[in-house]
Design a protein around this motif. Structure first.
Motif, PDB file in Angstrom:
ATOM      1  N   GLY A 111      41.933  44.481  36.932  1.00 51.03           N
ATOM      2  CA  GLY A 111      40.587  44.090  37.333  1.00 51.03           C
ATOM      3  C   GLY A 111      39.555  44.669  36.377  1.00 51.03           C
ATOM      4  O   GLY A 111      38.606  43.989  35.972  1.00 51.03           O
ATOM      5  N   SER A 112      39.752  45.951  35.986  1.00 52.11           N
ATOM      6  CA  SER A 112      38.804  46.589  35.067  1.00 52.11           C
ATOM      7  C   SER A 112      38.756  45.851  33.743  1.00 52.11           C
ATOM      8  O   SER A 112      37.681  45.620  33.181  1.00 52.11           O
ATOM      9  CB  SER A 112      39.208  48.042  34.822  1.00 52.11           C
ATOM     10  OG  SER A 112      39.088  48.779  36.003  1.00 52.11           O
ATOM     11  N   VAL A 113      39.938  45.468  33.237  1.00 52.49           N
ATOM     12  CA  VAL A 113      39.974  44.787  31.943  1.00 52.49           C
ATOM     13  C   VAL A 113      39.138  43.509  31.997  1.00 52.49           C
ATOM     14  O   VAL A 113      38.299  43.252  31.123  1.00 52.49           O
ATOM     15  CB  VAL A 113      41.429  44.465  31.537  1.00 52.49           C
ATOM     16  CG1 VAL A 113      41.466  43.488  30.366  1.00 52.49           C
ATOM     17  CG2 VAL A 113      42.164  45.746  31.184  1.00 52.49           C
ATOM     18  N   PHE A 114      39.310  42.714  33.060  1.00 54.30           N
ATOM     19  CA  PHE A 114      38.587  41.441  33.099  1.00 54.30           C
ATOM     20  C   PHE A 114      37.120  41.615  33.468  1.00 54.30           C
ATOM     21  O   PHE A 114      36.261  40.871  32.997  1.00 54.30           O
ATOM     22  CB  PHE A 114      39.309  40.439  34.007  1.00 54.30           C
ATOM     23  CG  PHE A 114      40.600  39.985  33.398  1.00 54.30           C
ATOM     24  CD1 PHE A 114      40.597  39.159  32.290  1.00 54.30           C
ATOM     25  CD2 PHE A 114      41.813  40.429  33.887  1.00 54.30           C
ATOM     26  CE1 PHE A 114      41.782  38.769  31.686  1.00 54.30           C
ATOM     27  CE2 PHE A 114      43.005  40.039  33.295  1.00 54.30           C
ATOM     28  CZ  PHE A 114      42.994  39.207  32.191  1.00 54.30           C
ATOM     29  N   LEU A 115      36.828  42.650  34.281  1.00 54.89           N
ATOM     30  CA  LEU A 115      35.425  42.937  34.558  1.00 54.89           C
ATOM     31  C   LEU A 115      34.721  43.363  33.273  1.00 54.89           C
ATOM     32  O   LEU A 115      33.570  42.998  33.024  1.00 54.89           O
ATOM     33  CB  LEU A 115      35.324  44.041  35.616  1.00 54.89           C
ATOM     34  CG  LEU A 115      33.925  44.319  36.140  1.00 54.89           C
ATOM     35  CD1 LEU A 115      33.343  43.058  36.757  1.00 54.89           C
ATOM     36  CD2 LEU A 115      33.954  45.439  37.173  1.00 54.89           C
TER      37      LEU A 115
ATOM     38  N   ALA B 124      35.802  35.509  40.041  1.00 55.61           N
ATOM     39  CA  ALA B 124      36.430  35.205  38.755  1.00 55.61           C
ATOM     40  C   ALA B 124      37.431  36.294  38.372  1.00 55.61           C
ATOM     41  O   ALA B 124      38.539  35.996  37.906  1.00 55.61           O
ATOM     42  CB  ALA B 124      35.364  35.047  37.671  1.00 55.61           C
ATOM     43  N   VAL B 125      37.043  37.560  38.555  1.00 56.21           N
ATOM     44  CA  VAL B 125      37.970  38.655  38.258  1.00 56.21           C
ATOM     45  C   VAL B 125      39.214  38.494  39.133  1.00 56.21           C
ATOM     46  O   VAL B 125      40.363  38.584  38.672  1.00 56.21           O
ATOM     47  CB  VAL B 125      37.302  40.020  38.537  1.00 56.21           C
ATOM     48  CG1 VAL B 125      38.330  41.137  38.453  1.00 56.21           C
ATOM     49  CG2 VAL B 125      36.172  40.267  37.554  1.00 56.21           C
TER      50      VAL B 125
ATOM     51  N   VAL C 256      41.471  28.995  33.661  1.00 59.38           N
ATOM     52  CA  VAL C 256      40.511  28.679  32.607  1.00 59.38           C
ATOM     53  C   VAL C 256      39.077  28.840  33.117  1.00 59.38           C
ATOM     54  O   VAL C 256      38.225  29.453  32.465  1.00 59.38           O
ATOM     55  CB  VAL C 256      40.770  27.236  32.119  1.00 59.38           C
ATOM     56  CG1 VAL C 256      39.632  26.737  31.273  1.00 59.38           C
ATOM     57  CG2 VAL C 256      42.076  27.170  31.344  1.00 59.38           C
ATOM     58  N   VAL C 257      38.823  28.304  34.320  1.00 56.33           N
ATOM     59  CA  VAL C 257      37.471  28.379  34.883  1.00 56.33           C
ATOM     60  C   VAL C 257      37.065  29.829  35.129  1.00 56.33           C
ATOM     61  O   VAL C 257      35.917  30.219  34.868  1.00 56.33           O
ATOM     62  CB  VAL C 257      37.402  27.567  36.194  1.00 56.33           C
ATOM     63  CG1 VAL C 257      36.120  27.850  36.935  1.00 56.33           C
ATOM     64  CG2 VAL C 257      37.524  26.090  35.887  1.00 56.33           C
ATOM     65  N   SER C 258      38.004  30.656  35.604  1.00 49.50           N
ATOM     66  CA  SER C 258      37.664  32.045  35.887  1.00 49.50           C
ATOM     67  C   SER C 258      37.276  32.771  34.614  1.00 49.50           C
ATOM     68  O   SER C 258      36.291  33.518  34.585  1.00 49.50           O
ATOM     69  CB  SER C 258      38.849  32.755  36.528  1.00 49.50           C
ATOM     70  OG  SER C 258      39.258  32.048  37.662  1.00 49.50           O
ATOM     71  N   LEU C 259      38.026  32.534  33.546  1.00 49.48           N
ATOM     72  CA  LEU C 259      37.659  33.164  32.276  1.00 49.48           C
ATOM     73  C   LEU C 259      36.290  32.659  31.809  1.00 49.48           C
ATOM     74  O   LEU C 259      35.505  33.396  31.221  1.00 49.48           O
ATOM     75  CB  LEU C 259      38.731  32.890  31.209  1.00 49.48           C
ATOM     76  CG  LEU C 259      40.082  33.570  31.484  1.00 49.48           C
ATOM     77  CD1 LEU C 259      41.142  33.085  30.506  1.00 49.48           C
ATOM     78  CD2 LEU C 259      39.948  35.089  31.387  1.00 49.48           C
ATOM     79  N   MET C 260      36.000  31.389  32.107  1.00 49.96           N
ATOM     80  CA  MET C 260      34.680  30.855  31.739  1.00 49.96           C
ATOM     81  C   MET C 260      33.567  31.516  32.530  1.00 49.96           C
ATOM     82  O   MET C 260      32.489  31.780  32.003  1.00 49.96           O
ATOM     83  CB  MET C 260      34.631  29.348  31.990  1.00 49.96           C
ATOM     84  CG  MET C 260      35.436  28.541  31.025  1.00 49.96           C
ATOM     85  SD  MET C 260      35.332  26.806  31.447  1.00 49.96           S
ATOM     86  CE  MET C 260      33.704  26.404  30.828  1.00 49.96           C
TER      87      MET C 260
END
Lengths: 202, 827, 106
Positions: free
Chosen positions: B655-659, B177-178, B206-210
C-alpha cells in the motif's frame, strides 16, 4: 461557422463537411459490421473471426491510415491559418473586460472603439488579444476560430472578411453573470470607408 | 463439517452488526460496495435533476426561469456532481463489490480503508449538497478557471466549497485506487496468473494506476488555489508572478485522464458482459489488455487539447493533436475486438445486450466527433460551444452510462438474488436511447450555429429556438426512461422472484458465490486453471460451499484470506482482516472537521483536527499484529504459509509503495508548476532569490540520510535477533533534525504573499516538513510497538514499511533543497 | 512486479519523453527563437535532435523486451510487454513528428 465570411472560416467549414461525410461513412461501416453479427450462422459453421482481420486489420491499420491523413491535413491547415509576416496586414488590439471589448488601431494610435471592431475588408487583420480582468475569448464565428484573452499574455489571431459588412462576435469563455451579453461586432469596410475611418471619420 | 455448518460459522465471523447500526461499523466489501452504488445513484438523480433544470432554462429564448447567478450554480454543480459524485464513486462501488468476487478472494486488501473512503465521499458530498441547498454552490464552471475563481472575482464561499469539498471526496478515490491495485496484484484465487485474470480486473488495475497518477495534479491545483484564496499566495495572479494558465495545465493533467478513468471501467464491463451475451470468449484478450494499457498511458499526453485556444505555439498544439488522434487507435482495437467477439459467437438480444448496443451506437459517434475536435483548426471553431458539450455527453453517456446500465441489469440477480418480474427495462431502454440522441444530436448542430456553452439564455433572432426546444423535449424523454430503470431496480429488490445461480451462464467466479452474496463471499477459496473456471467445472460453486478449496474451516473468529505471488498466483501469505469497527467513520468525521475548519476559516480548529487524525491513525494501525509469533499457518490441502506480520513485504508495504506513486505525482506536479511559472509566467524572475543557508544545506540531507539509515539498520539488526530500538531512535533523530532544517529553510524564505516564487518555496518547504514529521512519527510508532512487544525477529513486517518512506523522504529532501537553493546559487 | 514494469516501461518512457520535449519546446521558445542556427533555426535543430534520441531509446527498449535476458518468459506477459514496446515506439514517432513539420514558436 456554417456560413463562412472569410478565408479562415471557409477552410474550417470545408474541413467540417469533409469530416462529416467521411465519418458518416465510417459510422455506417461499423454499424453494418455490428448488424451482420446477428445474421444466423450458415449450417452451424463458425463465422470467420480472426484476430488478424478484426484487430490488426480493422483495429490497427484501418484507423491509422485515416487518422494519419486527417492529422497531416489538420496540421497543414493550421500552419496556413497562423499569423505570419505579411506587408498587407492590418494590426489592431482587442482588450476584453467584464463585459465589454475595447479596440484600438495601430494605424491610428489615439483612436479606440467600444464593442465595435472596424477592419478593412479583403485584407488580413491581426488582432492582438488581451484582457484587463478574467479570461475571455475573442470569437467571430463567420470569420475565424477563437483565441483566448489571458491575463498577462497577448495572443494574436489572424482574421479576414471577404466582403464589407457587419459580423457578429462574442466572447466564448465563461466569465460570470454578464457572460450572455458579452458580445461585439466586427464591421468590415471597403477601401474608401476604411481610409476615412483611419482619418477619424465614421 | 457440513456446508450449512460452514455457512453458519463463516457468517458469524464475517457479518456486520444487525440493523441500520451495521452501516456505521461495517468494513465488508459486500456492504460498502452497495453503499457506494446507492449513494452514487442518489447523486445521479441530483445531477439529473440539475440537467433537467438546464434544459428547462434553455428550452425557450429569453427564459426567465433562473437568473444567471443561479444558472451558473446549476451548470457548475451538474458537471461537478456527475463527474466527482456520480461517475467515479459509481466505478468505485462497482469494483469494490465485484473485484473480490471475480478474483476469488474474500475481501479487498484493506477493509477499513474501503469504509473510510466511503465516509470521506459521504461527508464531502454532503458538503457540496448543502452548498447547493443554500444557494451558495460553486458557480465558476466545473473546471473552475482562475482568475474568475480567484478571491477578487469570486469573493464568496462558493468556490471554497468546490476546492475543499472535492479534495475531501478525492481521498476516497485515492484510497480505492491503492486498494484496487494491491488487491488485483496480490489478492487472487490460487493459480490465477496475470494472463488468467478476468478482463474486468485488468481494466481496473489500469484504471487504479491512472487514478494514482491522474488525481494528484487536481489535488495540488485545488490546494494552491485555496492557498491563494485564503492566504493570498499568488500562484495564479499574473501581477504577482503567477499565471492562470498553470491552473489549466494542472486541471487538464487530471481532466483528460479522468475521461478514460471513467470510460475504461465501463469498457471492462462491456468486455465482461458482451462475450457472455454472445456465448463465447472475448476475441483477442491479450490485445484488449495491451490496448487498455496503451489507452491509459496515451491519455496522459492529451491534456493540452483542452487548451488549443489559449495561444500556445502551433508546434505545441501539434504534439497534442497528434497524440489525440493516436489515442483513437487502441480504442478502435477494443471496439473491433468486441464486434469480432459477436461474430465469433451467437449474440442474444437480452436486456444487458440492448444497453451494449446503445453503447456502440453512442460511443462510436462520440469517438468520431472526438477525432474531429482533435483537429486543431476545427477545435478553434467549436471549442466552448454546444458542439463540445454534445460530444462529451456522447462519450460519457455512451461510454459510461449505457455500459453501467448493462452492468446493473447483468449483476442485479447476483446482488438481489431475484430476477426482473415486470419487464420495464426494454421500454426504459427505448426511451433513454431515443431521448438521448434527440437531445444531443440536436445540440451538435446548434453548437455549429454558434451557441456557446454556459450561456443562460439567447435571443429568438439567433435562430436556435426550435433546436433547443427539441433538445429539451428529448432530455425529458430520457429522464422518464431513467426513472423507469430506477423503479425496476427497486421492484426487483422487493418482489421475490428467485433467479437461478448463474442466470447468464457466465464463466467468471463472481457467479460461484451464494446468491445473494454471503458476508464471507467464498466459503473456501477455489484454485483456478483458466479465465472461465465455471465453464471448466460447473460444479465449482458446490465444491466451494463444501469447503474443498483453501481456508474452508472457520477458526479463531478470523476473517482469513490469501495473498499470492503476482506472476504465478501461488499462495504466498496468510491474511487475517480486521473486523467491524467504527474507526473508519470516526476518522473520516475528524478528517471532515479538518476540511470544515478550512472552509469556514476557523483556523484554531485545524491543528486540533490534525492531531485527532494522527491519534486515530495511530490507533488504527496499533490494532493490527500480535504479541506472539504465530508461525506458518495451515491453509488447507497440506499447505502452510507465513502470516502477514511475519514477512518482509506485508500489505502495508504494498500500500505504501502505491500511495507513494500518487504522492510522487503530486510532488512532481509541484515541481512542474515551479518550472512552468519560471519559464512562462510574465512576472519572472522575482525581485530576489533566496540565498542558500549553510546550516540547512548540511542538516537537511544529513537528517534525511540519518532517518533512512536508522530505518534500514532496524530491519537488518532485527533480522539477526538484535534489538532495533537504537536504530529506530536514530531514525527519529533524523526526522527531527530534518524537520528543524525545513523550519530553518522556511525561516529564511521570502514572504509567501509577495510573489509566486515565495509562495512556491513555502509550499515546497512545508511539503518537506510534513514528510519529515511523518517519518519521525512512523519511527516513534514502531519504537513504541517494539517496546510493547509487537516486534520480534519473525514479526518484522512493520519495520520494512518505515524504510520505504525513509527512502522517499531522502529523495524529495534532495530535490526540494536543490529546487529552492539552486537559483540563488546560479545567479 | 517485474512483469508489470515490463508491460508499462515503454509507454511510460514515451510519456516522459513526450512531456520533456513539450517542455523543451516551451523553453527554447521562451529563450530566443530568433537566434540564428547552423543552417536551420536552432529551436528546430534542438527539438529534432531530442526527437531522434527519444526514438533511439524506444528502439533500445524494444530490443531489451525482446531479448532473452530482460524480456518476459514466453506467454501472455511477453506478448503484452512487446505490444507495449511497439506502442511506445509508434507513439514516439507519431506524436513527436511535429518537431520536423510545424512552426516551432508561432
Amino acid at each position: 461557422m456554417l456560413d463562412p465570411g472569410g478565408p479562415a472560416a471557409r477552410s474550417i467549414s470545408m474541413l467540417w463537411w469533409g469530416m462529416l461525410i467521411a465519418f458518416t461513412a465510417i459510422f455506417a461501416l461499423v454499424m453494418a459490421l455490428l448488424a451482420l453479427a446477428w445474421r444466423p450462422a450458415r449450417d452451424g459453421a463458425a463465422r470467420s473471426s480472426s484476430e488478424r482481420t478484426w484487430i490488426i486489420g480493422l483495429g490497427l491499420v484501418f484507423p491509422s491510415v485515416i487518422l494519419i491523413s486527417l492529422l497531416a491535413y489538420g496540421l497543414w491547415l493550421g500552419e496556413r491559418l497562423i499569423p505570419r509576416d505579411d506587408p498587407d496586414v492590418t494590426r489592431v488590439t482587442a482588450e476584453a473586460r467584464r463585459w465589454s471589448w475595447t479596440f484600438s488601431y495601430d494605424q491610428n494610435p489615439g483612436r479606440t472603439t467600444l464593442n465595435v471592431l472596424h477592419i478593412p475588408a479583403g485584407r488580413p487583420v491581426d488582432v492582438a488579444i488581451t484582457t484587463a480582468d478574467v479570461i475571455h475569448s475573442f470569437w467571430v464565428p463567420r470569420l475565424a476560430g477563437k483565441l483566448d484573452a489571458i491575463p498577462g499574455h497577448v495572443n494574436v489571431l489572424r482574421i479576414e472578411a471577404d466582403l464589407p459588412g457587419t459580423y457578429a462576435g462574442q466572447s466564448a469563455e465563461f466569465s460570470g453573470p454578464g457572460y450572455d451579453g458579452h458580445t461585439f461586432s466586427v464591421v468590415a469596410h471597403g477601401p474608401e470607408d476604411w481610409q476615412s475611418f483611419l482619418e477619424g471619420g465614421l | 463439517m457440513s456446508s450449512l455448518a460452514r455457512h453458519r460459522g463463516l457468517t458469524a465471523i464475517w457479518s456486520s452488526e444487525r440493523g441500520w447500526k451495521g452501516w456505521f461499523s461495517t468494513v465488508n466489501h459486500n456492504d460498502v460496495g452497495l453503499m457506494f452504488l446507492v449513494t452514487a445513484s442518489f447523486y445521479f438523480l441530483v445531477g439529473g435533476i440539475l440537467a433537467m433544470l438546464i434544459r428547462a432554462q434553455l428550452a425557450t429564448p429569453h427564459s426567465a426561469f433562473a437568473g444567471p447567478e443561479i444558472y451558473s450554480q446549476i451548470f457548475t454543480m451538474h458537471g461537478t456532481i456527475m463527474m466527482f459524485l456520480f461517475a467515479i464513486p459509481m466505478i468505485e462501488g462497482l469494483a469494490i463489490y465485484l473485484l473480490p468476487k471475480m478474483l476469488g478472494t474474500r475481501d479487498l486488501a484493506y477493509p477499513r480503508l474501503t469504509a473510510y473512503g466511503f465516509w470521506c465521499y459521504f461527508f464531502g458530498g454532503a458538503m457540496l449538497l448543502i452548498s447547493l441547498l443554500f444557494g451558495i454552490a460553486p458557480d465558476g464552471g466545473w473546471f473552475m478557471y482562475p482568475p474568475l475563481t480567484g478571491k477578487i472575482y469570486s469573493p464568496g464561499i462558493n468556490t471554497d466549497f468546490w476546492l475543499i469539498g472535492i479534495t475531501f471526496v478525492e481521498i476516497s478515490a485515492i484510497c480505492a485506487a491503492v486498494e484496487f491495485t494491491v488487491t488485483i496484484l496480490k489478492y487472487r484465487a490460487p493459480g490465477m496468473t496475470l494472463g488468467k485474470m478476468p478482463i474486468f480486473a485488468w481494466y481496473m488495475l489500469v484504471v487504479s494506476l491512472m487514478i494514482l497518477t491522474g488525481f494528484p495534479p487536481l489535488i495540488l491545483g485545488s490546494i494552491l488555489l485555496e492557498l491563494e484564496r485564503a492566504f493570498g499566495m499568488p500562484f495564479f495572479q499574473v501581477e504577482l508572478g503567477g499565471d492562470s494558465l498553470l491552473w489549466q495545465h494542472l486541471f487538464w493533467l487530471f481532466g483528460h485522464p479522468e475521461v478514460y478513468i471513467i470510460f475504461l471501467p465501463a469498457a471492462g464491463v462491456v468486455s465482461t458482459i458482451l462475450p457472455v451475451m454472445s456465448s463465447t470468449t472475448l476475441l483477442g484478450y491479450r490485445w484488449v489488455v495491451a490496448a487498455a494499457v496503451a489507452l491509459a498511458i496515451l491519455s496522459f499526453g492529451l491534456w493540452v487539447h483542452h487548451m488549443f485556444t489559449t495561444g500556445i505555439p502551433h508546434m505545441g498544439l501539434a504534439f497534442f493533436s497528434a497524440a489525440s488522434t493516436l489515442v483513437a487507435v487502441p480504442t478502435a482495437v477494443q471496439v473491433f475486438a468486441w464486434i469480432g467477439t459477436m461474430w465469433k459467437g451467437t449474440p442474444h438480444l437480452r436486456l444487458p445486450m440492448l444497453h451494449i448496443l446503445g453503447f456502440f451506437v453512442t460511443f462510436v459517434i462520440g469517438g468520431l466527433t472526438g477525432v474531429m475536435v482533435a483537429v486543431v483548426p476545427f477545435d478553434w471553431q467549436v471549442h466552448d460551444t454546444a458542439f463540445v458539450t454534445a460530444h462529451l455527453h456522447y462519450v460519457l453517456f455512451g461510454g459510461f452510462v449505457f455500459p453501467v446500465l448493462a452492468g446493473i441489469y447483468y449483476w442485479l440477480p447476483l446482488v438481489t438474488g431475484n430476477r426482473r418480474f415486470f419487464r420495464l427495462g426494454e421500454m426504459a431502454f427505448a426511451l433513454i436511447f431515443v431521448g438521448f440522441h434527440v437531445t444531443f444530436l440536436a445540440m451538435h448542430w446548434v453548437g455549429l450555429m454558434g451557441q456557446r456553452r454556459r450561456i443562460s439564455t439567447y435571443a429568438p433572432e439567433d435562430g436556435w429556438t426550435a433546436i433547443n426546444l427539441i433538445s429539451s423535449v428529448g432530455g425529458f424523454v430520457m429522464a422518464f426512461g431513467l426513472a423507469m430503470v430506477l423503479i425496476e431496480i427497486v421492484l426487483t429488490l422487493v418482489v421475490r422472484h428467485r433467479a437461478p445461480r448463474n442466470p447468464w451462464r457466465s464463466g467468471t467466479l463472481e457467479w460461484a458465490v451464494p446468491r445473494p452474496s454471503a458476508a464471507y463471499t467464498f466459503a473456501s477459496l477455489p484454485r483456478v486453471a483458466s479465465r472461465d473456471p465455471l465453464w471448466d467445472d460447473p460444479g465449482l460453486p458446490a465444491r466451494i460451499a463444501r469447503g474443498e478449496g483453501y481456508l474452508g474451516e472457520p477458526r479463531n473468529g478470523w476473517r482469513e484470506t490469501l495473498m499470492v505471488d503476482i506472476a504465478s498466483g501461488e499462495p504466498e501469505q496468510h491474511v487475517v482482516y480486521p473486523s467491524n469497527t467504527r474507526l473508519p467513520i470516526v476518522l473520516s468525521a475528524i478528517t471532515g472537521l479538518f476540511f470544515l475548519s478550512l472552509l469556514v476559516k476557523v483556523y484554531w480548529l485545524t491543528p486540533i483536527a490534525v492531531a485527532g487524525v494522527v491519534a486515530l491513525a495511530w490507533r488504527w494501525i496499533w490494532r493490527l499484529g500480535s504479541k506472539a509469533d504465530l508461525g506458518d499457518q495451515p491453509i488447507g490441502h497440506g499447505v502452510r504459509i507465513a502470516t502477514v506480520a511475519e514477512v518482509d513485504r506485508p500489505p502495508g508495504w504494498w500500500g505504501s509503495v502505491f500511495l507513494l506513486v500518487a504522492n510522487a505525482t503530486l510532488f512532481g506536479s509541484l515541481l512542474f508548476g515551479y518550472a512552468f511559472l519560471w519559464t512562462i509566467a510574465p512576472g519572472w524572475p522575482p525581485p530576489a532569490f533566496i540565498q542558500p543557508s549553510v546550516p540547512v544545506l548540511i542538516a537537511a540531507p544529513a537528517g534525511a540520510a540519518l532517518a533512512l539509515v536508522g530505518a534500514l539498520g532496524a530491519v537488518r539488526i532485527n533480522r539477526t535477533g538484535g534489538n532495533p530500538s537504537g536504530f529506530l531512535l536514530t531514525a527519529l533523530a533524523g526526522g527531527i533534525c530534518l524537520s528543524a532544517a525545513f523550519a530553518g529553510l522556511l525561516w529564511g524564505a521570502p514572504s509567501p504573499t509577495g510573489h509566486a516564487y515565495g509562495a512556491t518555496v513555502w509550499v515546497l518547504g512545508c511539503y518537506g516538513l510534513a514528510h519529515a514529521l511523518l517519518v519521525g512519527l512512523m519511527a516513534s510508532f514502531v519504537f513504541a510497538r517494539q517496546r510493547a512487544g509487537f516486534v520480534s525477529p519473525r514479526r518484522r513486517a512493520e519495520l520494512a514499511i518505515v524504510s520505504v518512506w525513509g527512502a522517499y523522504l531522502l529523495v524529495v529532501t534532495c530535490l526540494i533543497v536543490l529546487a529552492v537553493y539552486l537559483p540563488g546559487l546560479v545567479t | 512486479m517485474k512483469d508489470l514494469l515490463r508491460i508499462l516501461v515503454s509507454p511510460v518512457i514515451w510519456l516522459a519523453s513526450f512531456s520533456a520535449i513539450y517542455a523543451l519546446h516551451g523553453l527554447v521558445c521562451a529563450v530566443d527563437p530568433g537566434m540564428p542556427g547552423p543552417g536551420i533555426a536552432w529551436p528546430r535543430l534542438v527539438l529534432s535532435l531530442a526527437f531522434g534520441l527519444a526514438i533511439l531509446v524506444q528502439i533500445g527498449l524494444l530490443a531489451l523486451l525482446a531479448s532473452a535476458r530482460f524480456g518476459a518468459a514466453p506467454g501472455f506477459v511477453r506478448f503484452v510487454s512487446l505490444a507495449g514496446g511497439w506502442v511506445g515506439l509508434v507513439a514516439t514517432v507519431w506524436t513527436l513528428i511535429p518537431t520536423l513539420a510545424t512552426t516551432p514558436c508561432g
